[in-house]
Scaffold this active site. Structure first.
Site, mmCIF file in Angstrom:
data_model
loop_
_atom_site.group_PDB
_atom_site.id
_atom_site.type_symbol
_atom_site.label_atom_id
_atom_site.label_comp_id
_atom_site.label_asym_id
_atom_site.label_seq_id
_atom_site.Cartn_x
_atom_site.Cartn_y
_atom_site.Cartn_z
ATOM 1 N N CYS A 182 0.813 -1.230 0.000
ATOM 2 C CA CYS A 182 0.000 0.000 0.000
ATOM 3 C C CYS A 182 0.841 1.272 0.000
ATOM 4 O O CYS A 182 0.333 2.350 -0.301
ATOM 5 C CB CYS A 182 -0.943 0.014 1.194
ATOM 6 S SG CYS A 182 -2.053 -1.386 1.244
ATOM 7 N N HIS A 241 -3.060 7.703 2.925
ATOM 8 C CA HIS A 241 -3.543 6.385 2.511
ATOM 9 C C HIS A 241 -4.918 6.147 3.145
ATOM 10 O O HIS A 241 -5.206 6.641 4.229
ATOM 11 C CB HIS A 241 -2.548 5.312 2.983
ATOM 12 C CG HIS A 241 -2.932 3.929 2.586
ATOM 13 N ND1 HIS A 241 -3.319 3.616 1.302
ATOM 14 C CD2 HIS A 241 -3.005 2.775 3.301
ATOM 15 C CE1 HIS A 241 -3.600 2.322 1.249
ATOM 16 N NE2 HIS A 241 -3.427 1.793 2.450
ATOM 17 N N ASN A 245 -9.819 0.156 0.617
ATOM 18 C CA ASN A 245 -8.374 0.300 0.479
ATOM 19 C C ASN A 245 -7.958 -0.292 -0.872
ATOM 20 O O ASN A 245 -8.079 -1.491 -1.083
ATOM 21 C CB ASN A 245 -7.723 -0.449 1.650
ATOM 22 C CG ASN A 245 -6.207 -0.423 1.614
ATOM 23 O OD1 ASN A 245 -5.606 0.044 0.645
ATOM 24 N ND2 ASN A 245 -5.600 -0.935 2.666
HETATM 25 C C1 LIG Z 1 -9.339 -4.641 10.425
HETATM 26 C C2 LIG Z 1 -9.921 -3.697 11.446
HETATM 27 C C3 LIG Z 1 -10.956 -2.812 10.791
HETATM 28 C C4 LIG Z 1 -10.596 -4.505 12.543
HETATM 29 O O1 LIG Z 1 -11.160 -3.629 13.500
HETATM 30 P P1 LIG Z 1 -11.019 -3.953 15.059
HETATM 31 O O2 LIG Z 1 -11.775 -2.899 15.757
HETATM 32 O O3 LIG Z 1 -9.545 -4.087 15.334
HETATM 33 O O4 LIG Z 1 -11.790 -5.329 15.158
HETATM 34 P P2 LIG Z 1 -11.288 -6.713 15.765
HETATM 35 O O5 LIG Z 1 -10.263 -7.298 14.845
HETATM 36 O O6 LIG Z 1 -10.913 -6.474 17.185
HETATM 37 O O7 LIG Z 1 -12.592 -7.566 15.679
HETATM 38 C C5 LIG Z 1 -13.691 -7.269 16.533
HETATM 39 C C6 LIG Z 1 -14.753 -8.333 16.342
HETATM 40 O O8 LIG Z 1 -15.370 -8.167 15.063
HETATM 41 C C7 LIG Z 1 -15.330 -9.406 14.341
HETATM 42 N N1 LIG Z 1 -15.162 -9.100 12.918
HETATM 43 C C8 LIG Z 1 -14.014 -9.019 12.220
HETATM 44 N N2 LIG Z 1 -14.291 -8.699 10.943
HETATM 45 C C9 LIG Z 1 -15.623 -8.576 10.856
HETATM 46 C C10 LIG Z 1 -16.502 -8.263 9.792
HETATM 47 N N3 LIG Z 1 -16.067 -7.995 8.554
HETATM 48 N N4 LIG Z 1 -17.839 -8.220 10.054
HETATM 49 C C11 LIG Z 1 -18.303 -8.470 11.282
HETATM 50 N N5 LIG Z 1 -17.516 -8.780 12.317
HETATM 51 C C12 LIG Z 1 -16.191 -8.826 12.106
HETATM 52 C C13 LIG Z 1 -14.148 -10.143 14.923
HETATM 53 O O9 LIG Z 1 -14.327 -11.520 14.714
HETATM 54 C C14 LIG Z 1 -14.223 -9.767 16.375
HETATM 55 O O10 LIG Z 1 -15.208 -10.549 17.006
HETATM 56 P P3 LIG Z 1 -15.023 -11.068 18.532
HETATM 57 O O11 LIG Z 1 -14.967 -9.818 19.326
HETATM 58 O O12 LIG Z 1 -16.240 -11.887 18.726
HETATM 59 O O13 LIG Z 1 -13.735 -11.834 18.514
HETATM 60 C C15 LIG Z 1 -8.807 -2.803 12.061
HETATM 61 O O14 LIG Z 1 -7.986 -3.569 12.912
HETATM 62 C C16 LIG Z 1 -7.959 -2.148 11.033
HETATM 63 O O15 LIG Z 1 -8.396 -1.328 10.255
HETATM 64 N N6 LIG Z 1 -6.660 -2.449 11.000
HETATM 65 C C17 LIG Z 1 -5.750 -1.861 10.050
HETATM 66 C C18 LIG Z 1 -5.609 -2.843 8.967
HETATM 67 C C19 LIG Z 1 -5.442 -2.263 7.627
HETATM 68 O O16 LIG Z 1 -5.976 -1.267 7.307
HETATM 69 N N7 LIG Z 1 -4.663 -2.945 6.834
HETATM 70 C C20 LIG Z 1 -4.383 -2.582 5.525
HETATM 71 C C21 LIG Z 1 -2.946 -2.535 5.377
HETATM 72 S S1 LIG Z 1 -2.513 -1.413 4.132
#
Ligand SMILES: CC(C)(COP(=O)(O)OP(=O)(O)OC[C@H]1O[C@@H](n2cnc3c(N)ncnc32)[C@H](O)[C@@H]1OP(=O)(O)O)[C@@H](O)C(=O)NCCC(=O)NCCS
Length: 363
Positions: free
Chosen positions: A112, A248, A278
Site C-alpha cells: 500500500c 492512505h 483500500n
Molecule cells: C481490520 C480492522 C478494521 C478490525 O477492526 P477492530 O476494531 O480491530 O476489530 P477486531 O479485529 O478487534 O474484531 C472485533 C470483532 O469483530 C469481528 N469481525 C471481524 N471482521 C468482521 C466483519 N467484517 N464483520 C463483522 N464482524 C467482524 C471479529 O471476529 C471480532 O469478534 P469477537 O470480538 O467476537 O472476537 C482494524 O484492525 C484495522 O483497520 N486495521 C488496520 C488494517 C489495515 O488497514 N490494513 C491494511 C494494510 S494497508
C-alpha cells in the site's frame, strides 16, 4: 539552479462495478453497520479487467492532463502487488499499450505504500538529472487475491488505479521532502505467500492470506507518525504550514488520527475510503485526483501525505502543488460500463475458496 519534480499530470481509473457492504453481507457473516463503523467503508469497486488495463487508462488520463505525448516519457514505474504476470513486468505492458517507446520500465512492490515510494524515487531520479519525465502509476486488482471467506480482511479492499506525470522543473514544487521506511519485524502480519517458496504443484486452492488487523493498525499509527515527524524535521515546517492532508485510505479511524496529529483545517483531509475501500498502491493517486476534482487542492498548497502497507512499509511526504490545478486535456477516460456485476465477479471466487477450505479440512 535547483531541479524539482513538478506534478504536471494526474489521472485515475476506477472500475464501474460497485460492491456495497450489503452485497458482502449476502455471503459473508458481516453487516453494513460493522464495516461502516469500524472502517468507514461503504462500498468498493471490483474490476472485470486486468490490473494493467486499469494502469493504462490511468496513465493515459495523466498524460492527457499534462498534454504530454507518451513518447516523451523516459521512465515508467508501476507500483503494484497484484500484477497480471510475474514476468514480464507490468510497466512494460503499460509502455507498450500507451506507446511510450522511449521509456525504461519497472515495477515496484511496497504494497500500500508503493505510490509514495515511487514518487520518492522518481523525484530523486529527476533531481539527480537521470530522468526528465517520469510516469508513476499505482494499480491494483486486490479482489483477485483476497480470501473471500475471511470477513476480517475481505471487506477492506477494492480495485483501481491512479497515475501522475512528474516533470523536471525549476519551480520549487512537487515532493519537497519524504521519508520511506520498513518495519520488517512485522512483515508476517500482512502476507500472501505465492512466491517461489510456494509449491504450486501442491496448491490446494486455499489462499494463504494472513492479516492481523489490530497489529497492523498499531504499527501503522507508530510508523506514519514517525515518518511525518521526520518530514517536518527535514523541512523545518510545522503543522501550521499544512494546507491539506492526503493520506492512505485503509481505515477512517486512522485518517482521523492523522488529521488531528497534523491539525489540518476542517474539510482539508481527503477522505474517499467510503467509495473505494483500500485500493493499496492505487489509493494515493486516486485520492489526489479527487482532491483536485473537488477543489480541495489550491494552487501553491502544501500537502502532507502518509502511507503504510505490507512489509510493513511506511512513508510520508510533503508536497507543494504547482500553479495549475486543472487538467490541460480530457483526463476522465473510463472503462466500459457494460461488464459483469460485482457479485457476478466475486461469487465464483468465494465459492472456490470455500470449497478449497472444506477439502483441506477433510484431507
Ligand atoms: C481490520 C480492522 C478494521 C478490525 O477492526 P477492530 O476494531 O480491530 O476489530 P477486531 O479485529 O478487534 O474484531 C472485533 C470483532 O469483530 C469481528 N469481525 C471481524 N471482521 C468482521 C466483519 N467484517 N464483520 C463483522 N464482524 C467482524 C471479529 O471476529 C471480532 O469478534 P469477537 O470480538 O467476537 O472476537 C482494524 O484492525 C484495522 O483497520 N486495521 C488496520 C488494517 C489495515 O488497514 N490494513 C491494511 C494494510 S494497508
Amino acid at each position: 539552479m535547483m531541479t524539482y519534480a513538478e506534478i504536471t499530470g494526474w489521472g485515475k481509473c476506477v472500475p464501474p462495478a460497485i460492491m456495497t457492504n450489503d452485497d458482502l453481507a449476502t455471503f459473508l457473516d458481516t453487516s453494513d453497520e460493522w464495516i461502516r463503523t469500524r472502517t468507514g467503508i461503504e462500498e468498493r469497486r471490483v474490476s472485470a479487467v486486468g490490473t494493467s488495463t486499469m494502469a493504462r487508462v490511468a496513465a493515459e488520463n495523466a498524460l492527457a492532463a499534462a498534454d504530454v505525448d507518451a513518447t516523451e516519457v523516459d521512465l515508467i514505474i508501476v507500483a503494484s502487488c497484484t500484477a497480471d504476470e510475474i514476468i514480464p513486468n507490468m510497466a512494460s505492458k503499460v509502455q507498450q499499450d500507451i506507446g511510450a517507446k522511449n521509456a525504461a520500465a519497472f515495477d515496484l512492490n511496497a504494497a500500500c505504500s508503493g505510490f509514495l515510494y515511487a514518487m520518492h524515487y522518481a523525484t530523486g531520479a529527476i533531481k539527480a538529472g537521470m530522468h526528465q519525465k517520469v510516469l508513476i502509476i499505482g494499480a491494483e486488482r486486490l479482489t483477485r487475491i483476497l480470501d473471500w471467506t475471511k470477513r476480517e480482511s475481505a471487506v477492506l479492499f477494492g480495485d483501481g488505479a491512479g497515475a501522475m506525470l512528474l516533470e523536471s522543473s525549476e519551480n520549487e514544487v512537487g515532493l519537497l521532502a519524504s521519508k520511506v521506511s520498513c518495519d520488517a519485524d512485522a512483515r508476517d502480519v500482512l502476507s500472501l505467500d505465492f512466491g517461489l517458496g510456494f509449491d504450486r504443484y501442491d496448491f490446494d486452492g486455499v489462499m494463504p492470506f494472513n492479516f492481523e488487523g489490530q497489529e497492523i493498525f498499531k504499527r501503522a499509527v507508530k510508523g506514519m507518525s514517525a515518518a511525518i515527524e521526520d518530514v517536518f524535521k527535514q523541512t523545518g515546517k510545522t503543522v501550521d504550514d499544512i494546507d491539506a492532508l492526503i493520506p492512505h485510505q485503509a481505515n477512517k479511524r486512522l485518517i482521523d488520527f492523522l488529521g488531528k496529529m497534523c491539525k489540518v483545517p476542517e474539510g482539508k483531509t481527503m477522505v474517499n475510503i467510503q467509495k473505494y475501500g483500500n485500493t493499496s498502491s492505487a489509493t494515493l493517486p486516486i485520492a489526489f485526483c479527487e482532491a483536485l476534482e473537488t477543489g480541495m487542492v489550491k494552487p501553491g498548497d502544501t500537502i502532507m501525505s502518509a502511507v503504510f502497507g505490507g512489509g510493513l512499509t511506511c512513508g510520508a511526504g510533503l508536497i507543494r502543488w504547482g500553479e495549475r490545478v486543472t487538467p490541460l486535456g480530457d483526463n476522465q477516460k473510463t472503462l466500459p460500463e457494460d461488464g459483469p456485476s460485482a457479485l457476478d465477479l466475486i461469487l465464483p471466487l468465494y465459492k472456490g475458496s470455500k470449497a478449497a477450505w472444506e477439502n483441506k479440512g477433510r484431507g
